[in-house]
Design a protein around this motif. Structure first.
Motif, PDB file in Angstrom:
ATOM      1  N   CYS A  23     -54.517   3.612  48.022  1.00  0.00           N
ATOM      2  CA  CYS A  23     -54.814   2.174  47.969  1.00  0.00           C
ATOM      3  C   CYS A  23     -56.202   1.886  48.520  1.00  0.00           C
ATOM      4  N   ASP A  25     -57.077   0.309  51.086  1.00  0.00           N
ATOM      5  CA  ASP A  25     -57.209  -1.096  51.432  1.00  0.00           C
ATOM      6  C   ASP A  25     -58.120  -1.255  52.647  1.00  0.00           C
ATOM      7  N   LEU A  57     -51.411  -3.763  45.772  1.00  0.00           N
ATOM      8  CA  LEU A  57     -50.836  -2.794  46.685  1.00  0.00           C
ATOM      9  C   LEU A  57     -49.392  -2.489  46.279  1.00  0.00           C
ATOM     10  N   ALA A  59     -46.789  -1.775  47.938  1.00  0.00           N
ATOM     11  CA  ALA A  59     -45.780  -2.430  48.779  1.00  0.00           C
ATOM     12  C   ALA A  59     -45.510  -3.855  48.333  1.00  0.00           C
ATOM     13  N   GLN A  60     -46.486  -4.508  47.713  1.00  0.00           N
ATOM     14  CA  GLN A  60     -46.294  -5.893  47.284  1.00  0.00           C
ATOM     15  C   GLN A  60     -45.321  -5.995  46.112  1.00  0.00           C
ATOM     16  N   TYR A  63     -41.715  -4.108  48.130  1.00  0.00           N
ATOM     17  CA  TYR A  63     -41.141  -4.834  49.275  1.00  0.00           C
ATOM     18  C   TYR A  63     -41.826  -6.195  49.412  1.00  0.00           C
ATOM     19  N   PRO A  64     -41.658  -7.079  48.442  1.00  0.00           N
ATOM     20  CA  PRO A  64     -42.434  -8.319  48.415  1.00  0.00           C
ATOM     21  C   PRO A  64     -42.229  -9.207  49.637  1.00  0.00           C
ATOM     22  N   THR A  66     -41.725  -8.294  52.776  1.00  0.00           N
ATOM     23  CA  THR A  66     -42.291  -7.754  54.014  1.00  0.00           C
ATOM     24  C   THR A  66     -43.649  -7.098  53.809  1.00  0.00           C
ATOM     25  N   ALA A  67     -44.141  -7.067  52.583  1.00  0.00           N
ATOM     26  CA  ALA A  67     -45.399  -6.370  52.296  1.00  0.00           C
ATOM     27  C   ALA A  67     -46.568  -7.041  53.013  1.00  0.00           C
ATOM     28  N   SER A  69     -50.460  -8.388  53.595  1.00  0.00           N
ATOM     29  CA  SER A  69     -51.509  -8.939  52.742  1.00  0.00           C
ATOM     30  C   SER A  69     -52.573  -7.874  52.505  1.00  0.00           C
ATOM     31  N   THR A 169     -53.634  -0.395  58.893  1.00  0.00           N
ATOM     32  CA  THR A 169     -52.722  -1.099  59.796  1.00  0.00           C
ATOM     33  C   THR A 169     -53.475  -1.648  60.994  1.00  0.00           C
TER      34      THR A 169
END
Length: 288
Positions: A23, A25, A57, A59-60, A63-64, A66-67, A69, A169
């Motif tokens: 990713c 990010d 991402l 996770a979005q 796990y929408p 809890t994902a 931003s 993170t």
């Protein structure tokens, strides 16, 4: 730098590649070290350096509720890859079909058949494919089958501060707490968001909408407003906490009147680079 927005955009003969997957990010300093290693490996095997990344991402989708931003807009991610000297980027739309694809199938169709990988460079925590089954061991085994080498950047060589490894993170933690200095230290540059600006006027007031990138807490922040490649000005960003009915934030900009006039006359999609927040900034409420 070439940008391929799908597998269909990749040339039939892209040449031999050294690639990295993730990713990325924030494209923070740890990512930048990995990209530097990617370029070294690519040079050693006389291959093109390629990053395979995702929009949006994973996770979005998975796990929408809890994902996290996204730290940065996709366009800024691509700019960071360009700055890092990457030769090409493959952006894959992260869909339910892609999430369901096995790691082995992903390697075969993307790494081998599409990109002709001669080398793969990843961090030791690399995970991908259905159920996150793809990892370093799996890559090494499939590399033996398909003829590509695997280079792993271990956590101890991935950089950090105060004994903590650089990570997305950590950037999110810093931004959530409003610690722009730590976020900038991890990123290696000021944190940036993008937005569409409306209601500009000669007074220099504007409202922002469609914000891309992670916002710090409500308050007043100084920074640099960028419009286009060569036009920018210092400005102030107000992040306003809305009423409890809306449970959100509202973004306002203050800038010199002459710059607001330019934005009124032209496209209003801008970037804002954060510096330090004003001391004593406090949340404000509206719409009560």
């Amino acid at each position: 730098m070439k940008i391929w927005r799908s597998l269909d955009d990749v040339p039939d003969e892209p040449g031999r590649t050294a690639l990295s997957l993730g990713c990325f990010d924030g494209v923070h300093r740890g990512h930048q070290l990995l990209l530097g290693r990617l370029r070294e490996v690519a040079g050693a095997i006389e291959a093109r350096s390629v990053v395979v990344t995702f929009d949006s991402l994973p996770a979005q989708l998975l796990y929408p509720e809890t994902a996290p931003s996204a730290i940065m807009a996709l366009d800024d991610r691509l700019d960071a890859f360009r700055t890092a000297g990457v030769d090409a980027v493959l952006v894959l739309k992260y869909t339910s079909d892609l999430a369901a694809q096995s790691a082995e199938s992903f390697v075969e169709h993307v790494f081998v058949k599409a990109l002709h990988a001669g080398a793969v460079v990843v961090g030791e925590d690399c995970r991908f494919g259905r159920g996150r089954a793809g990892n370093v061991e799996m890559l090494r085994n499939t590399g033996l089958r398909w003829g590509f080498g695997v280079t792993v950047m271990e956590d101890r060589t991935a950089g950090g501060v105060g004994g903590r490894r650089y990570s997305s993170t950590w950037v999110r933690e810093a931004l959530t707490s409003g610690d722009l200095a730590t976020a900038e230290e991890i990123l290696g540059r000021p944190h940036r968001i993008r937005m569409h600006v409306t209601q500009t006027s000669g007074s220099g007031a504007a409202n922002g909408s469609s914000v891309q990138g992670m916002l710090p807490p409500p308050g007043e922040y100084v920074g640099w407003i960028q419009m286009g490649l060569n036009e920018g000005t210092p400005g102030t960003l107000h992040i306003v906490k809305t009423s409890s009915r809306d449970e959100g934030t509202h973004v306002e900009l203050e800038m010199p009147g002459f710059f607001a006039d330019k934005m009124h006359e032209r496209a209003r999609d801008i970037a804002f680079d954060f510096s330090q927040p004003f001391m004593g900034a406090t949340p404000r409420e509206q719409g009560e």
